[in-house]
Motif scaffolding. Structure first.
Motif, PDB file in Angstrom:
ATOM      1  N   GLN A 495       0.857  -1.187   0.000  1.00  0.00           N
ATOM      2  CA  GLN A 495       0.000   0.000   0.000  1.00  0.00           C
ATOM      3  C   GLN A 495       0.892   1.236   0.000  1.00  0.00           C
ATOM      4  OE1 GLN A 495      -3.379   0.101   2.751  1.00  0.00           O
ATOM      5  NE2 GLN A 495      -2.868   2.209   3.279  1.00  0.00           N
ATOM      6  N   LEU A 496       0.654   2.145  -0.950  1.00  0.00           N
ATOM      7  CA  LEU A 496       1.427   3.371  -1.076  1.00  0.00           C
ATOM      8  C   LEU A 496       0.483   4.570  -1.006  1.00  0.00           C
ATOM      9  CD1 LEU A 496       3.750   2.362  -4.066  1.00  0.00           C
ATOM     10  CD2 LEU A 496       4.266   2.195  -1.623  1.00  0.00           C
ATOM     11  N   GLY A 497       0.948   5.669  -0.394  1.00  0.00           N
ATOM     12  CA  GLY A 497       0.110   6.851  -0.292  1.00  0.00           C
ATOM     13  C   GLY A 497       0.932   8.117  -0.334  1.00  0.00           C
ATOM     14  N   LEU A 498       0.305   9.191  -0.757  1.00  0.00           N
ATOM     15  CA  LEU A 498       0.947  10.501  -0.784  1.00  0.00           C
ATOM     16  C   LEU A 498      -0.101  11.550  -0.453  1.00  0.00           C
ATOM     17  CD1 LEU A 498       3.637  11.956  -1.376  1.00  0.00           C
ATOM     18  CD2 LEU A 498       2.808  12.289  -3.721  1.00  0.00           C
ATOM     19  N   ARG A 499       0.241  12.409   0.524  1.00  0.00           N
ATOM     20  CA  ARG A 499      -0.665  13.469   0.958  1.00  0.00           C
ATOM     21  C   ARG A 499       0.055  14.816   0.820  1.00  0.00           C
ATOM     22  NH1 ARG A 499      -5.283  13.475   4.118  1.00  0.00           N
ATOM     23  NH2 ARG A 499      -5.802  15.481   5.086  1.00  0.00           N
ATOM     24  N   LEU A 500      -0.659  15.791   0.289  1.00  0.00           N
ATOM     25  CA  LEU A 500      -0.134  17.144   0.147  1.00  0.00           C
ATOM     26  C   LEU A 500      -0.966  18.080   1.008  1.00  0.00           C
ATOM     27  CD1 LEU A 500       1.762  19.166  -1.428  1.00  0.00           C
ATOM     28  CD2 LEU A 500      -0.174  19.479  -2.980  1.00  0.00           C
ATOM     29  N   GLU A 501      -0.307  18.824   1.906  1.00  0.00           N
ATOM     30  CA  GLU A 501      -1.015  19.759   2.767  1.00  0.00           C
ATOM     31  C   GLU A 501      -0.452  21.171   2.589  1.00  0.00           C
ATOM     32  OE1 GLU A 501      -2.566  16.880   6.377  1.00  0.00           O
ATOM     33  OE2 GLU A 501      -1.411  18.681   6.836  1.00  0.00           O
ATOM     34  N   ASN A 502      -1.344  22.118   2.415  1.00  0.00           N
ATOM     35  CA  ASN A 502      -0.994  23.524   2.284  1.00  0.00           C
ATOM     36  C   ASN A 502      -1.611  24.277   3.460  1.00  0.00           C
ATOM     37  OD1 ASN A 502       0.147  25.775   1.032  1.00  0.00           O
ATOM     38  ND2 ASN A 502      -1.757  26.260  -0.035  1.00  0.00           N
ATOM     39  N   THR A 503      -0.791  24.976   4.249  1.00  0.00           N
ATOM     40  CA  THR A 503      -1.256  25.589   5.487  1.00  0.00           C
ATOM     41  C   THR A 503      -0.902  27.064   5.526  1.00  0.00           C
ATOM     42  OG1 THR A 503      -0.919  23.485   6.645  1.00  0.00           O
ATOM     43  CG2 THR A 503      -1.178  25.447   8.010  1.00  0.00           C
ATOM     44  N   GLN A 504      -1.865  27.889   5.964  1.00  0.00           N
ATOM     45  CA  GLN A 504      -1.634  29.312   6.186  1.00  0.00           C
ATOM     46  C   GLN A 504      -2.068  29.652   7.612  1.00  0.00           C
ATOM     47  OE1 GLN A 504      -4.456  28.805   3.687  1.00  0.00           O
ATOM     48  NE2 GLN A 504      -2.866  27.780   2.500  1.00  0.00           N
ATOM     49  N   THR A 505      -1.210  30.358   8.346  1.00  0.00           N
ATOM     50  CA  THR A 505      -1.537  30.748   9.712  1.00  0.00           C
ATOM     51  C   THR A 505      -1.311  32.249   9.898  1.00  0.00           C
ATOM     52  OG1 THR A 505       0.683  30.423  10.640  1.00  0.00           O
ATOM     53  CG2 THR A 505      -0.750  28.496  10.528  1.00  0.00           C
ATOM     54  N   ASN A 506      -2.087  32.834  10.818  1.00  0.00           N
ATOM     55  CA  ASN A 506      -1.950  34.242  11.151  1.00  0.00           C
ATOM     56  C   ASN A 506      -2.275  34.426  12.622  1.00  0.00           C
ATOM     57  OD1 ASN A 506      -2.922  37.065  11.671  1.00  0.00           O
ATOM     58  ND2 ASN A 506      -2.398  37.343   9.519  1.00  0.00           N
ATOM     59  N   GLY A 507      -1.294  34.880  13.396  1.00  0.00           N
ATOM     60  CA  GLY A 507      -1.504  35.151  14.811  1.00  0.00           C
ATOM     61  C   GLY A 507      -1.319  36.624  15.102  1.00  0.00           C
ATOM     62  N   THR A 526       3.522   7.722   2.575  1.00  0.00           N
ATOM     63  CA  THR A 526       3.334   6.550   3.436  1.00  0.00           C
ATOM     64  C   THR A 526       3.566   5.279   2.621  1.00  0.00           C
ATOM     65  OG1 THR A 526       0.952   6.579   2.995  1.00  0.00           O
ATOM     66  CG2 THR A 526       1.698   7.645   5.013  1.00  0.00           C
ATOM     67  N   VAL A 527       4.138   4.258   3.273  1.00  0.00           N
ATOM     68  CA  VAL A 527       4.415   2.969   2.627  1.00  0.00           C
ATOM     69  C   VAL A 527       4.049   1.859   3.598  1.00  0.00           C
ATOM     70  CG1 VAL A 527       6.179   1.473   1.618  1.00  0.00           C
ATOM     71  CG2 VAL A 527       6.319   3.947   1.277  1.00  0.00           C
TER      72      VAL A 527
END
Length: 795
Positions: A495-507, A526-527
């Motif tokens: 089982q193979l997987g790939l996740r892409l996350e784009n994050t923006q933060t403002n404090g 992930t593998v």
């Protein structure tokens, strides 16, 4: 964002054009009634599975096939296998297929009445809570603490050797952490839990947050055409008493499924804390004892409706409200270099706390065709609201308790509100060469917190603007993933997987007029590789990359005073940390399980208990201060020793290596850690069970901290009445009062700090559980395929 949009376009094709096909249909029945949920398997002449279906409530099935020769096989549990070779060159109706009872049906039922307590799967460990009678009358937090390799310690839920874990319920993330997460889990009855999934390296479809992986709590569901009601009343006796009443109702009729639960708790627990600060000019010893109000009211409502045989819609609502007021009496004894008392500070205060959270979920699941393509979508809204009002006065006394002066007098009023909205869509897409899954998620979080400090030393409250603050934090996250698994042959599965996350933060700190922004795009692969050598030996290897984002309270730059010589402050410049996790598992006859793991962490952050020796002040800060790795090996044994004795035991040997990447004026230290646990259930009679549990964790050092030993001995007894529809359970928890945190040591700026805490670890519980309804109830879970998260929340 253009890059993210391009990947979404590439990874989420519709794949919805179906090829023309012929229909094979029929109906499965026994001698008198139709058989629902029977598997119908279609394979080619070489034995390769081509297609399949599950019979509906009326026993009918329908499968789409191309022209060709096939073998049809139907084999429900308790019935003889039905097989037939058939040529498909037109639509075919097999009519009613009547199955005969298997001669071994009774024996099979007896053997399968209880699942294994621990089940190893390719990407997770499944722990069946119902086999542990010490959790009866308890809550989800106490149930987690009995799960293999899971430790609940000092408001943190950890997988051994891996760190803090995120928690889900029915595949949906609980957007709380620390004390607030623990409090929420205490509102969930352990008797409602079907099993707990321990996912140390989550697949790409799950959120990448949490270095310690994910823990998924799966709640019980009702069986088709049935209803059930369970009522539980329990009483806990520690120094004080706690009453708990829970009720759960399940109704499942044809296309409609409904469940509602309510939980109420009232009483008090006792918390004792000790802190020793070894300053150059003398010891400062702080001790406190608090009587904590445990009033809590929570509930859950869930509805599901089948619009058709292929489409289901549903709604879920969870609500939790608590008022954990507590009176704290803090005694601070300050010593000189001769180790005699210079002065004593008595800090007495009352803490009025209120908090609540609401979770709304709407979901849809649809099966697109006979190839088992499934599409699910979840819409979630989460709100957390907390109010805290602390009124205190600290008075200084001489060693003979003569009053000297008022050290500090004040009132802290704080409020925190967190909103999270998210949408998530998933597609399961079996293909001839592999089974694909892909989807996306978008999450939008807004957190606002304010602190007001009033100086009351004159008797008239005066607002101190230098100790008051408003902080707002926003975090948006967009993610897409693709995951594929394939069975290479009878022995290998990958089982193979790939996740892409784009994050923006403002404090933004309104008081300090300070703003901090971040924007980052990261990939998380992930593998998983599974190898089944034979019936006795199974091997699994997995790898995953994870991210650990700071909680909201850790990012607030403002200073909050704990007492007159101790304060805490956040760090808006905290960065997320990352971990690469490798794990190897071997299972022998599903009884003996070996687990070897290695985790590498970069930009690790955490709490630093530093001190100012010139002012004798304790300072609690947060920094990205370390990198390093942890490793370990564990052995777990699960088997029936005799017909009346079942045993679950595990041994872990853990180690770590930590290097500090910033100058915090401290020296890292590491040492091995040994953990042992054993769970023994004795069947004294058909209606009586005795359980004896013991855990031990050795002293160890890891980076900035050293931790003392912990151990616990628990004994539980359950007696069944009225044909097992009523149970009475007795539990004595932590008999020797040794399971609490002790000797938690750090040395920063040359000042040694030693901390211990005990929150009613030892108690006696008596619980009564009564269940009524029809006899068709079982623990069947809807295969929703959806899971969701709601960000992080703090105290």
């Amino acid at each position: 964002m253009k890059k993210a949009n391009l990947i979404i376009f590439l990874l989420l094709p519709l794949f919805c054009l179906a090829q023309s096909s012929l229909k094979l249909k029929g109906k499965v029945s026994d001698a008198t009634t139709p058989l629902a949920w029977a598997n119908v398997i279609v394979s080619n002449p070489e034995g390769k599975i081509i297609n399949g279906a599950t019979t509906k409530r009326d026993g009918t099935f329908e499968i789409d096939l191309k022209n060709g020769s096939y073998k049809i096989k139907i084999s429900p549990l308790g019935f003889s296998v039905w097989e037939k070779d058939i040529l498909i060159d037109k639509d075919i109706d097999l009519g009613t297929i009547t199955l005969k009872d298997s001669a071994t049906k009774l024996v099979e039922v007896v053997i399968k009445t209880q699942r294994n307590t621990i089940e190893q799967k390719i990407d997770r460990l499944v722990y069946n809570v119902g086999n542990n009678i010490s959790t009866v009358g308890g809550d989800a937090l106490s149930a987690l603490n009995t799960a293999p390799g899971v430790v609940v310690q000092s408001n943190s839920i950890n997988i051994l050797g891996k760190g803090a874990s995120r928690v889900m319920i029915d595949g949906r993330m609980i957007e709380l952490s620390g004390e607030e997460l623990n409090s929420f889990l205490k509102s969930v009855s352990a008797s409602d839990i079907k099993n707990i999934e321990i996912i140390s390296n989550p697949a790409a479809k799950y959120d990448a947050s949490g270095t310690g992986g994910l823990i998924n709590i799966i709640l019980k569901k009702g069986a088709p055409d049935s209803w059930k009601n369970t009522t539980m009343l329990s009483y806990d006796q520690n120094k004080y008493g706690i009453y708990t009443l829970r009720n759960n109702f399940f109704y499942n009729k044809k296309k409609f499924r409904f469940s509602v639960s309510g939980n109420g708790k009232s009483g008090y627990s006792n918390a004792v804390e000790d802190l020793y600060l070894y300053f150059p000019n003398g010891l400062s010893h702080m001790s406190s004892e608090s009587k904590i109000k445990e009033d809590n009211l929570s509930g859950k409502l869930a509805l599901d409706y089948d619009l058709s045989d292929k489409t289901t819609i549903g709604f879920q609502y969870l609500n939790d409200n608590k008022n954990p007021d507590f009176k704290s009496d803090i005694v601070i004894k300050n010593y000189n270099t001769s180790n005699t008392v210079d002065n004593i500070i008595l800090n007495n205060g009352f803490n009025n706390k209120q908090s609540g959270n609401k979770t709304y979920n709407a979901h849809l699941l649809t099966k697109l065709d006979s190839l088992n393509r499934k599409f699910t979508i979840d819409l979630d809204y989460f709100n957390y609201d907390s109010k805290f009002d602390r009124d205190f006065i600290a008075k200084t006394y001489s060693p003979d308790m003569s009053f000297l002066d008022i050290n500090q007098s004040g009132r802290n009023i704080s409020h925190q509100n967190i909103d999270n909205m998210s949408v998530k869509a998933d597609m399961e897409h079996p293909l001839q060469f592999a089974n694909l899954a892909y989807g996306f998620k978008a999450s939008f979080t807004n957190s606002k917190s304010d602190v007001l400090y009033f100086n009351t030393i004159t008797g008239t409250p005066e607002l101190d603007p230098n100790q008051s603050n408003v902080f707002e934090y926003k975090e948006n996250n967009q993610a897409i993933y693709i995951n594929g698994d394939k069975k290479l042959n009878d022995k290998f599965k990958i089982q193979l997987g790939l996740r892409l996350e784009n994050t923006q933060t403002n404090g933004y700190s309104e008081t300090l007029n300070q703003q901090t922004e971040n924007d980052y795009l990261k990939l998380f692969p992930t593998v998983y590789i599974a190898y089944k050598k034979n019936e006795n030996h199974d091997f699994n290897f997995n790898y995953g990359k994870r991210i650990n984002r700071p909680r909201f309270d850790l990012l607030n730059p403002f200073r909050t005073y704990i007492n007159s010589n101790s304060y805490s402050e956040g760090n808006p410049f905290l960065k997320p940390s990352f971990s690469d996790n490798f794990e190897f598992t071997h299972s022998y006859k599903e009884k003996l399980r070996t687990n070897i793991f290695f985790n590498f962490i970069t930009d690790g952050y955490g709490v630093i208990f530093t001190s100012n020796p010139t002012t004798n002040t304790q300072i609690v800060t947060r920094e990205n201060y370390y990198k390093g790795y942890s490793y370990g090996i564990g052995e777990s044994y699960s088997a029936s020793i005799t017909s009346w004795w079942e045993n679950e035991s595990s041994i872990y040997l853990l180690g770590s290596k930590t290097n500090f990447i910033t100058d915090i004026n401290a020296t890292p230290a590491n040492s091995p850690e040994f953990d042992f646990s054993t769970n023994n259930t004795f069947l004294l009679s058909e209606t009586t069970k005795l359980q004896v549990d013991y855990t031990y964790s050795s002293p160890y050092k890891s980076g900035l901290y050293a931790v003392g030993y912990m151990s616990g001995l628990n004994i539980a007894l359950r007696q069944d009445f009225l044909k097992k529809s009523m149970q009475v359970t007795f539990l004595v928890n932590d008999i020797f009062n040794t399971a609490s945190l002790k000797d938690f040591v750090s040395v920063v700026n040359g000042v040694k700090q030693v901390y211990s805490q005990n929150e009613s670890s030892r108690f006696l519980r008596v619980s009564l559980t009564y269940t009524f309804g029809n006899n068709k109830i079982s623990e069947k879970q809807r295969n929703s395929g959806n899971e969701e998260e709601k960000r992080r929340a703090s105290k």
